[in-house]
Scaffold this motif. Structure first.
Motif, PDB file in Angstrom:
ATOM      1  N   ALA A 159       0.706  -1.149   0.136  1.00 22.08           N
ATOM      2  CA  ALA A 159       0.190  -0.244   0.278  1.00 22.08           C
ATOM      3  C   ALA A 159       0.973   1.084   0.159  1.00 22.08           C
ATOM      4  CB  ALA A 159      -1.274  -0.074   0.856  1.00 22.08           C
ATOM      5  N   VAL A 160       2.295   1.398   0.496  1.00 27.12           N
ATOM      6  CA  VAL A 160       2.920   2.814   0.786  1.00 27.12           C
ATOM      7  C   VAL A 160       3.571   2.909  -0.697  1.00 27.12           C
ATOM      8  CG1 VAL A 160       5.018   3.180   2.031  1.00 27.12           C
ATOM      9  CG2 VAL A 160       3.003   2.677   3.214  1.00 27.12           C
ATOM     10  N   GLU A 161       4.007   1.613  -1.427  1.00 28.71           N
ATOM     11  CA  GLU A 161       4.591   1.630  -2.681  1.00 28.71           C
ATOM     12  C   GLU A 161       3.224   2.111  -3.327  1.00 28.71           C
ATOM     13  OE1 GLU A 161       8.245  -1.219  -2.437  1.00 28.71           O
ATOM     14  OE2 GLU A 161       6.893  -1.316  -4.364  1.00 28.71           O
ATOM     15  N   ALA A 162       2.151   1.389  -3.049  1.00 25.93           N
ATOM     16  CA  ALA A 162       0.787   1.945  -4.856  1.00 25.93           C
ATOM     17  C   ALA A 162       0.164   3.324  -4.963  1.00 25.93           C
ATOM     18  CB  ALA A 162       0.177   1.135  -4.880  1.00 25.93           C
ATOM     19  N   SER A 163       0.387   3.844  -3.139  1.00 25.63           N
ATOM     20  CA  SER A 163       0.082   4.776  -2.821  1.00 25.63           C
ATOM     21  C   SER A 163       0.605   6.436  -3.686  1.00 25.63           C
ATOM     22  CB  SER A 163      -0.130   5.240  -1.323  1.00 25.63           C
ATOM     23  OG  SER A 163       0.880   5.121  -0.309  1.00 25.63           O
ATOM     24  N   ALA A 164       1.973   5.879  -3.816  1.00 25.28           N
ATOM     25  CA  ALA A 164       2.603   6.905  -3.840  1.00 25.28           C
ATOM     26  C   ALA A 164       2.996   6.700  -5.342  1.00 25.28           C
ATOM     27  CB  ALA A 164       3.901   6.848  -3.882  1.00 25.28           C
ATOM     28  N   PRO A 385       5.083  12.144  -8.004  1.00 29.68           N
ATOM     29  CA  PRO A 385       5.837  11.662  -8.018  1.00 29.68           C
ATOM     30  C   PRO A 385       6.668  11.422  -8.235  1.00 29.68           C
ATOM     31  CG  PRO A 385       4.984  12.921 -10.369  1.00 29.68           C
ATOM     32  CD  PRO A 385       4.418  13.364  -8.472  1.00 29.68           C
ATOM     33  N   ARG A 386       7.216  12.197  -6.334  1.00 37.68           N
ATOM     34  CA  ARG A 386       8.614  12.458  -5.865  1.00 37.68           C
ATOM     35  C   ARG A 386       8.396  11.479  -4.875  1.00 37.68           C
ATOM     36  NH1 ARG A 386       9.020  18.497  -3.384  1.00 37.68           N
ATOM     37  NH2 ARG A 386       6.576  17.610  -3.196  1.00 37.68           N
ATOM     38  N   ARG A 387       7.317  11.178  -4.394  1.00 34.95           N
ATOM     39  CA  ARG A 387       7.486   9.649  -3.408  1.00 34.95           C
ATOM     40  C   ARG A 387       6.883   8.993  -4.055  1.00 34.95           C
ATOM     41  NH1 ARG A 387       3.034  12.836  -0.221  1.00 34.95           N
ATOM     42  NH2 ARG A 387       1.756  11.641  -1.689  1.00 34.95           N
ATOM     43  N   GLU A 388       6.752   8.738  -5.248  1.00 33.84           N
ATOM     44  CA  GLU A 388       7.107   7.256  -6.410  1.00 33.84           C
ATOM     45  C   GLU A 388       8.261   6.914  -6.637  1.00 33.84           C
ATOM     46  OE1 GLU A 388       4.600   6.208 -10.138  1.00 33.84           O
ATOM     47  OE2 GLU A 388       5.194   7.965 -10.595  1.00 33.84           O
ATOM     48  N   LYS A 389       9.529   7.858  -6.273  1.00 30.95           N
ATOM     49  CA  LYS A 389      10.637   7.308  -6.630  1.00 30.95           C
ATOM     50  C   LYS A 389      11.138   7.204  -4.934  1.00 30.95           C
ATOM     51  CE  LYS A 389      11.544  10.171 -10.582  1.00 30.95           C
ATOM     52  NZ  LYS A 389      12.204  11.434 -11.684  1.00 30.95           N
ATOM     53  N   THR A 390      10.752   7.547  -4.332  1.00 31.20           N
ATOM     54  CA  THR A 390      11.554   7.484  -2.914  1.00 31.20           C
ATOM     55  C   THR A 390      10.282   6.135  -1.693  1.00 31.20           C
ATOM     56  OG1 THR A 390      10.179   9.186  -1.675  1.00 31.20           O
ATOM     57  CG2 THR A 390      12.150   9.332  -2.931  1.00 31.20           C
ATOM     58  N   ARG A 391       9.516   5.879  -2.688  1.00 33.52           N
ATOM     59  CA  ARG A 391       8.621   4.401  -1.733  1.00 33.52           C
ATOM     60  C   ARG A 391       9.120   3.508  -2.127  1.00 33.52           C
ATOM     61  NH1 ARG A 391       2.851   6.942  -0.185  1.00 33.52           N
ATOM     62  NH2 ARG A 391       3.220   8.490   1.437  1.00 33.52           N
ATOM     63  N   VAL A 392       9.520   3.442  -3.161  1.00 31.02           N
ATOM     64  CA  VAL A 392       9.512   1.713  -3.671  1.00 31.02           C
ATOM     65  C   VAL A 392      10.666   1.339  -3.849  1.00 31.02           C
ATOM     66  CG1 VAL A 392       7.365   2.617  -5.600  1.00 31.02           C
ATOM     67  CG2 VAL A 392       9.682   3.073  -6.124  1.00 31.02           C
ATOM     68  N   THR A 394      12.359  -0.361  -1.723  1.00 34.19           N
ATOM     69  CA  THR A 394      14.013   0.467  -0.497  1.00 34.19           C
ATOM     70  C   THR A 394      14.268  -0.739  -0.052  1.00 34.19           C
ATOM     71  OG1 THR A 394      12.306   0.572   1.178  1.00 34.19           O
ATOM     72  CG2 THR A 394      11.903   2.095   0.424  1.00 34.19           C
ATOM     73  N   PRO A 395      15.857  -0.461   0.483  1.00 33.00           N
ATOM     74  CA  PRO A 395      16.667  -1.873   1.312  1.00 33.00           C
ATOM     75  C   PRO A 395      15.285  -2.272   2.362  1.00 33.00           C
ATOM     76  CG  PRO A 395      17.796   0.238   0.983  1.00 33.00           C
ATOM     77  CD  PRO A 395      16.557   0.707   0.859  1.00 33.00           C
ATOM     78  N   ALA A 396      14.435  -1.466   2.987  1.00 31.92           N
ATOM     79  CA  ALA A 396      13.615  -2.700   4.289  1.00 31.92           C
ATOM     80  C   ALA A 396      12.973  -3.301   3.915  1.00 31.92           C
ATOM     81  CB  ALA A 396      12.954  -1.377   4.646  1.00 31.92           C
ATOM     82  N   ASN A 397      12.167  -2.449   2.214  1.00 26.31           N
ATOM     83  CA  ASN A 397      11.082  -3.499   1.570  1.00 26.31           C
ATOM     84  C   ASN A 397      11.672  -4.593   0.551  1.00 26.31           C
ATOM     85  OD1 ASN A 397       9.431  -0.814   2.411  1.00 26.31           O
ATOM     86  ND2 ASN A 397       9.003  -0.466   0.165  1.00 26.31           N
ATOM     87  N   LEU A 398      12.365  -4.299   0.212  1.00 25.45           N
ATOM     88  CA  LEU A 398      13.688  -5.495  -0.366  1.00 25.45           C
ATOM     89  C   LEU A 398      14.226  -7.018   0.677  1.00 25.45           C
ATOM     90  CD1 LEU A 398      15.367  -3.716  -2.863  1.00 25.45           C
ATOM     91  CD2 LEU A 398      13.515  -5.313  -3.188  1.00 25.45           C
ATOM     92  N   LYS A 399      13.981  -6.312   1.497  1.00 22.11           N
ATOM     93  CA  LYS A 399      14.533  -7.261   3.677  1.00 22.11           C
ATOM     94  C   LYS A 399      13.089  -7.758   3.274  1.00 22.11           C
ATOM     95  CE  LYS A 399      16.326  -7.122   8.043  1.00 22.11           C
ATOM     96  NZ  LYS A 399      16.967  -6.522   9.257  1.00 22.11           N
ATOM     97  N   LEU A 400      12.301  -7.329   3.513  1.00 24.12           N
ATOM     98  CA  LEU A 400      11.110  -7.912   3.986  1.00 24.12           C
ATOM     99  C   LEU A 400      10.510  -8.321   2.984  1.00 24.12           C
ATOM    100  CD1 LEU A 400       8.106  -7.813   5.821  1.00 24.12           C
ATOM    101  CD2 LEU A 400       7.581  -6.544   4.647  1.00 24.12           C
TER     102      LEU A 400
END
Length: 761
Positions: A159-164, A385-392, A394-400
């Protein structure tokens, strides 16, 4: 844009509905849709033309979309982006789905806010099934974790990634119970069990929507689908006829929806199938009597992709106009993709065939959802568009993603403790069509992620071992076709290795929507490869790539170790390597039963005994079994091994008597006598021995993930109450009856574990 925003004060005008939302989301949304819309939004309804109202009920595929989105649905007529912008300006669509990111959404929303007469914000939707750009395991695989917290966390990141990227609404979770493994779409759900399905439905809704309310800029509205019994299609054929009893609907197929609505899902999607002769998309009993009147659901009902149009092919509607009337009056508020509502509702209202009150009711529901999503307050809150680039990604997301992948892998067997593999000093041959390359990694139904961004098995294994040069890779065969010289190359690689890892199974296109199979075995070219490789005689680990339960036969079953690795997403290779080499112990369990044969399907563990059950032991004549085998699973629901040695003992049924108004504590001691730490999924099953409606041989009533150090024991407790033993009785209403019950605390639905009896009185 100030004239179309709702002030904080205006939002407070619906304070009663907001308070109700906190206590009961579905009922609060009903209040929003009928009486509690902010005054400025309510005023819009009075200003709308009938065409503009129909436009609020029309959702279309985005004209500006990527290739993945176009490939996931049947080809249909789609407007150009400029034509779609014209529809926005004229108020003829409420929003679009599966579009191309924040820039697209910004351009469309700007057109709505600046050039549309009433300046009603658009709604942007998408199929966010198992991740956005960071792709997580397919929902069926993740259900095998038996960990709702994990499912909530992955849905939250999705949701965090998609909403961005501007997305407000996801067409997930799929909460269909799937008990026929020929049906490919089971990969999107949580498997065959009612309790596990409810737990995952609750977790995923909460994850998508977050804990701060739907107005948060990182929340997306959930859509429980497909209502209802889509997974019960005859012969496991997608879109097929469903004919089940009302009791089965209420006992098996409804509960996960009720759980999703209780968790706050404000929308649901009508299923493609018919129910007892009436298509779900035009079924007043389902969409009005049960959903609205009985359950009090006040949210939005959306059709599936051209579901209203398909009433014609069903033989239920004569033409598009009649299909529109039938679907709308039955309770479908929003039409997806057919365009029928914008074409035919105005005339139906003008001719008096559809009441204006029904039209206004549906519009209020849609506007209420837009209010709850905060779109009237700030139409651009998720478009950045700025959030779209920074929220997807991420190292934390890939770790999960890596954690979720490892925790979704099921170990079916591990003879001689072949696993975990050593990281040093051994030559390892990776063989099979799934060992290398950016392909067959993330699974089906992902619109925005890609195999090109995922990590394959070869990369994961080489990253885990001390000397990557000792790892070789050979395809050996294709997925459904032999490769010239492939088996010879595989045999040479196996002969030169100390350990073989054989990765075989299904392509990701063999599972998912419209991918029913008449044979759920491994394709023959891969069986031939397995036969040749296993004949070399090297210690061999089989990794299964699959989106459903598979039929496993010789030679695959001859392998000493077998792992079910599903489609694990962005971090598929590293997650698999984590389990192969013991950095993470296998802890997942099967969310579906693996049968002996395709001919057993539909099969599920919670079946009835029949009047002639085959008792434990040899197969007997004139009993409920097949000529070729038992009425049982080869690998049962709930089965999965660990790197420990797990034993069950000391069942305590708390005196063996449960009062109707009391509780019963059932306990057992679970011990890890092995030399490695392990996480065991301890499962509680019951059987109602005698009842006015025959009951399943077992039903899951609880589960616990228990971490055990080497040599450690824990007493695991479950609390049972009379409400846990309810069933749908003679009158199709929930009831509970006194009597004797069997109880198991066990590692799977077929394992004896420790078991006993108690009495409900």
């Amino acid at each position: 844009m100030e004239d179309i925003r709702i002030s904080r004060r205006a939002l407070m005008m619906g304070a009663g509905a907001v308070a109700a939302w906190s206590a009961s989301p579905a009922r609060a949304l009903l209040a929003q849709a009928t009486a509690a819309l902010p005054a400025s939004v309510e005023a819009l309804i009075a200003q709308m033309t009938v065409e503009e109202k129909a436009g609020q009920l029309t959702l279309m595929a985005a004209a500006w979309a990527g290739g993945a989105a176009n490939a996931l649905n049947p080809i249909s007529a789609t407007a150009t982006f400029d034509e779609q912008l014209a529809q926005v300006r004229s108020g003829r669509i409420t929003g679009v789905f599966n579009g191309n990111g924040a820039d697209m959404a910004r351009r469309m929303q700007t057109a709505a806010m600046r050039e549309q007469r009433l300046k009603i914000p658009l709604l942007f939707a998408a199929d966010i099934i198992h991740g956005f750009r960071t792709v997580f395991p397919m929902p069926l695989a993740e259900a095998g974790s038996f960990d709702p917290d994990l499912a909530e966390r992955t849905a939250r990141v999705a949701a965090v990634e998609a909403s961005a990227a501007g997305i407000d609404w996801t067409f997930a979770p799929m909460v269909d119970i799937a008990r026929d493994q020929r049906w490919g779409r089971g990969i999107e759900g949580a498997g065959e069990d009612i309790m596990l399905g409810k737990a995952m439905a609750d977790a995923r809704v909460r994850g998508f929507q977050g804990r701060r309310g739907l107005g948060a800029d990182d929340a997306v509205a959930a859509c429980a689908k497909h209502f209802a019994a889509y997974g019960a299609g005859e012969a496991g054929l997608d879109y097929n006829t469903v004919d089940v009893s009302e009791r089965t609907l209420r006992e098996v197929y409804f509960p996960a929806f009720q759980t999703a609505f209780a968790a706050g899902a404000p929308t649901t999607m009508a299923s493609f199938n018919e129910l007892s002769g009436v298509p779900a998309t035009a079924n007043p009993w389902l969409l009005d009597t049960v959903l609205r009147k009985e359950w009090g659901f006040g949210g939005v009902v959306v059709s599936d992709y051209t579901g209203d149009e398909e009433l014609i092919a069903h033989g239920f509607a004569a033409d598009a106009r009649e299909a529109t009337k039938l679907a709308f009056l039955a309770g479908v508020d929003m039409s997806m993709q057919s365009g029928f509502y914008i074409k035919h509702l105005p005339d139906l209202v003008a001719k008096g065939e559809v009441p204006m009150a029904r039209l206004d009711q549906a519009v209020r529901r849609v506007l209420a959802m837009k209010v709850l999503l905060g779109l009237f307050d700030d139409p651009f809150r998720r478009i950045d568009p700025r959030r779209e680039k920074t929220r997807v990604r991420t190292p934390a997301n890939l770790k999960l993603a890596r954690e979720a992948g490892a925790r979704s892998i099921v170990m079916l067997k591990n003879d001689g403790d072949l696993l975990p593999l050593p990281k040093a000093g051994k030559r390892i041959a990776l063989i099979g069509p799934f060992v290398q390359g950016q392909r067959e990694l993330i699974g089906t139904w992902n619109v925005y992620g890609s195999d090109a961004e995922a990590v394959d098995l070869l990369t994961g294994v080489r990253g885990a071992v001390a000397d990557p040069a000792l790892v070789t890779a050979v395809d050996g065969s294709g997925i459904t076709d032999a490769l010239p010289g492939g088996i010879d190359a595989a045999v040479l690689a196996a002969a030169a290795a100390d350990i073989v890892v054989l990765a075989i199974g299904e392509s990701q296109k063999m599972s998912g929507e419209a991918q029913s199979r008449v044979d759920i075995g491994i394709p023959q070219p891969q069986i031939d490869l397995a036969q040749a490789v296993l004949a070399v005689g090297k210690p061999t680990v089989v990794l299964l790539r699959n989106g459903r339960a598979l039929v496993l036969e010789k030679p695959v079953l001859d392998a000493p170790a077998i792992l079910v690795t599903w489609f694990l997403g962005s971090q598929s290779g590293p997650a698999t390597a984590d389990v192969l080499f013991g950095d993470v112990g296998p802890s997942a369990r099967l969310p579906v039963s693996f049968p002996y044969s395709t001919g057993q399907e539909p099969y599920h563990y919670a079946h009835k005994n029949t009047g002639r059950p085959n008792p434990p032991g040899p197969l007997l004549e004139y009993k409920a079994r097949y000529r070729e085998g038992p009425n049982a699973a080869l690998f049962a629901f709930g089965h999965g091994l660990t790197y420990g040695r797990i034993g069950y003992a000391d069942l305590d049924t708390g005196g063996g008597r449960l009062a109707m108004d009391g509780s019963l504590m059932v306990r057992a001691r679970v011990t890890n006598s092995g030399t490695r730490a392990a996480t065991e999924v301890v499962q509680l099953y019951v059987q109602d021995v005698t009842a006015s409606i025959t009951r399943p041989v077992r039903e899951l009533k609880g589960f616990r993930r228990v971490a055990l150090k080497p040599g450690e024991s824990q007493v695991v407790e479950f609390t049972l109450r009379a409400a846990d033993l309810r069933f749908v009785g003679i009158d199709d209403k929930l009831t509970v009856e006194p009597g004797e019950f069997r109880v198991w605390i066990a590692p799977s639905a077929q394992a004896e574990g420790v078991n006993g009896r108690f009495v409900l009185a």
